[in-house]
Design a protein around this motif. Structure first.
Motif, mmCIF file in Angstrom:
data_model
loop_
_atom_site.group_PDB
_atom_site.id
_atom_site.type_symbol
_atom_site.label_atom_id
_atom_site.label_comp_id
_atom_site.label_asym_id
_atom_site.label_seq_id
_atom_site.Cartn_x
_atom_site.Cartn_y
_atom_site.Cartn_z
ATOM 1 N N UNK A 140 -2.025 15.983 -3.776
ATOM 2 C CA UNK A 140 -3.412 16.161 -4.199
ATOM 3 C C UNK A 140 -4.057 17.329 -3.463
ATOM 4 N N UNK A 141 -3.682 17.521 -2.208
ATOM 5 C CA UNK A 141 -4.229 18.645 -1.448
ATOM 6 C C UNK A 141 -3.810 19.970 -2.075
ATOM 7 N N UNK A 142 -2.545 20.063 -2.497
ATOM 8 C CA UNK A 142 -2.069 21.295 -3.129
ATOM 9 C C UNK A 142 -2.786 21.535 -4.458
ATOM 10 N N UNK A 143 -2.976 20.468 -5.236
ATOM 11 C CA UNK A 143 -3.674 20.595 -6.519
ATOM 12 C C UNK A 143 -5.117 21.034 -6.303
ATOM 13 N N UNK A 144 -5.761 20.480 -5.272
ATOM 14 C CA UNK A 144 -7.144 20.855 -4.968
ATOM 15 C C UNK A 144 -7.238 22.329 -4.598
ATOM 16 N N UNK A 167 0.843 -1.197 0.000
ATOM 17 C CA UNK A 167 0.000 0.000 0.000
ATOM 18 C C UNK A 167 0.875 1.242 0.000
ATOM 19 N N UNK A 168 0.614 2.188 -0.928
ATOM 20 C CA UNK A 168 1.448 3.385 -0.989
ATOM 21 C C UNK A 168 1.232 4.272 0.222
ATOM 22 N N UNK A 169 2.306 4.957 0.643
ATOM 23 C CA UNK A 169 2.205 5.887 1.757
ATOM 24 C C UNK A 169 1.488 7.164 1.302
ATOM 25 N N UNK A 170 0.815 7.807 2.216
ATOM 26 C CA UNK A 170 0.263 9.119 1.916
ATOM 27 C C UNK A 170 1.303 10.166 2.306
ATOM 28 N N UNK A 171 1.269 11.369 1.752
ATOM 29 C CA UNK A 171 0.226 11.819 0.836
ATOM 30 C C UNK A 171 0.475 11.388 -0.607
ATOM 31 N N UNK A 172 -0.604 11.124 -1.312
ATOM 32 C CA UNK A 172 -0.488 10.825 -2.731
ATOM 33 C C UNK A 172 -0.135 12.103 -3.483
ATOM 34 N N UNK A 173 0.424 11.936 -4.654
ATOM 35 C CA UNK A 173 0.789 13.077 -5.483
ATOM 36 C C UNK A 173 0.063 12.990 -6.813
ATOM 37 N N UNK A 174 0.131 14.071 -7.572
ATOM 38 C CA UNK A 174 -0.622 14.175 -8.818
ATOM 39 C C UNK A 174 -0.314 13.036 -9.785
ATOM 40 N N UNK A 175 0.941 12.619 -9.861
ATOM 41 C CA UNK A 175 1.301 11.550 -10.796
ATOM 42 C C UNK A 175 0.616 10.229 -10.464
ATOM 43 N N UNK A 176 0.135 10.065 -9.228
ATOM 44 C CA UNK A 176 -0.562 8.839 -8.851
ATOM 45 C C UNK A 176 -1.939 8.735 -9.489
ATOM 46 N N UNK A 177 -2.558 9.874 -9.802
ATOM 47 C CA UNK A 177 -3.956 9.846 -10.258
ATOM 48 C C UNK A 177 -4.184 10.505 -11.614
ATOM 49 N N UNK A 232 -8.969 9.310 -4.149
ATOM 50 C CA UNK A 232 -8.453 8.846 -2.859
ATOM 51 C C UNK A 232 -9.586 8.339 -1.971
ATOM 52 N N UNK A 233 -10.815 8.819 -2.218
ATOM 53 C CA UNK A 233 -11.944 8.387 -1.399
ATOM 54 C C UNK A 233 -12.474 7.017 -1.807
ATOM 55 N N UNK A 234 -11.863 6.436 -2.845
ATOM 56 C CA UNK A 234 -12.192 5.060 -3.230
ATOM 57 C C UNK A 234 -11.339 4.058 -2.464
ATOM 58 N N UNK A 256 0.555 15.056 -18.570
ATOM 59 C CA UNK A 256 -0.761 14.472 -18.307
ATOM 60 C C UNK A 256 -1.725 15.570 -17.923
ATOM 61 N N UNK A 257 -2.858 15.173 -17.378
ATOM 62 C CA UNK A 257 -3.838 16.150 -16.912
ATOM 63 C C UNK A 257 -4.523 15.592 -15.681
ATOM 64 N N UNK A 258 -4.855 16.457 -14.738
ATOM 65 C CA UNK A 258 -5.529 16.025 -13.515
ATOM 66 C C UNK A 258 -6.817 16.829 -13.377
ATOM 67 N N UNK A 259 -7.897 16.137 -13.051
ATOM 68 C CA UNK A 259 -9.203 16.777 -12.945
ATOM 69 C C UNK A 259 -9.722 16.679 -11.522
#
Length: 225
Positions: free
Chosen positions: A106-110, A1-11, A142-144, A132-135
């Motif tokens: 992901x928090x920074x991107x949000x 399981x990956x450690x948090x925090x996740x980063x943009x490249x993960x999603x 992450x809530x999945x 890439x692109x993040x939406x």
């Protein structure tokens, strides 16, 4: 399981619909319709992002199609009036593009999306080349995360850290992303700290602390009574 925090490249999405700076208006509309997107990066050269063209950039052409804006409206909406006469992506795009790097959390991107009022962000490297692109939908992935994964991380990174001597007595339950903490602790001042740390675990929807214990007693004559 990956450690948090996740980063943009993960999603982020690696396959990106984009157009060149010289793409004509009609091609932009057709591409958006074909791929069902509301905005696209505008690229130059080998893939450097120079702007973003969105449906909002295209609408002024229809809005002003059969009317002449007044002098007051021209001054008040100078950008929209200019876009009404634009015919290429370079003339229509919003520039500079609001972008992120792949290693941004992901928090920074949000936060960037919320502050800049955009729904998606092109992801670029240090040279501005499209990666890439993040939406907004990507950030919600992450809530999945499964309840089991969240529970394991809460136990390992929060309970074991804050309550090392009592971790066996702290019960962690996760249901639909809501974390419930139960048990007896020595210092109730740590409850707020525990809640804050649990909320920082990605995938957590809410925290319900049901922890009991004694408040920390201050040292000195008053505490010695």
């Amino acid at each position: 399981m990956p450690e948090t925090p996740h980063i943009v490249s993960d999603v982020m999405t690696l396959t990106v619909v984009a157009v060149g700076r010289d793409a004509p208006f009609k091609e932009i509309v057709e591409t958006m319709g074909q791929w069902r997107v509301s905005a696209m990066p505008v690229l130059e050269g080998e893939g450097r992002v120079i702007g973003v063209v969105s449906e909002a950039d295209l609408l002024p052409k229809e809005e002003f199609r059969d009317s002449d804006p007044s002098l007051y409206e021209q001054r008040r909406r100078l950008s929209d009036v200019a876009k009404a006469g634009a015919v290429t992506a370079a003339e229509l795009m919003s520039t500079p593009a609001i972008t992120v790097h792949p290693d941004v959390t992901l928090a920074q991107a949000a936060r960037i999306m919320a502050v800049r009022h955009v729904k998606r962000l092109p992801v670029v490297d240090d040279l501005g080349m499209l990666q890439g692109i993040v939406s907004r939908a990507d950030l919600l992935k992450v809530f999945l995360r499964s309840d089991e994964d969240i529970e394991e991380e809460v136990r390992r990174t929060v309970v074991s850290y804050l309550f090392s001597g009592l971790s066996h007595a702290i019960h962690v339950n996760v249901h639909e992303g809501v974390v419930t903490l139960r048990g007896h602790i020595r210092d109730t001042s740590l409850i707020s700290v525990a809640v804050r740390l649990v909320r920082a675990v990605e995938g957590v929807v809410d925290v319900e602390p049901h922890l009991t214990g004694e408040s920390a007693t201050p040292a000195g004559p008053e505490g010695a009574r």
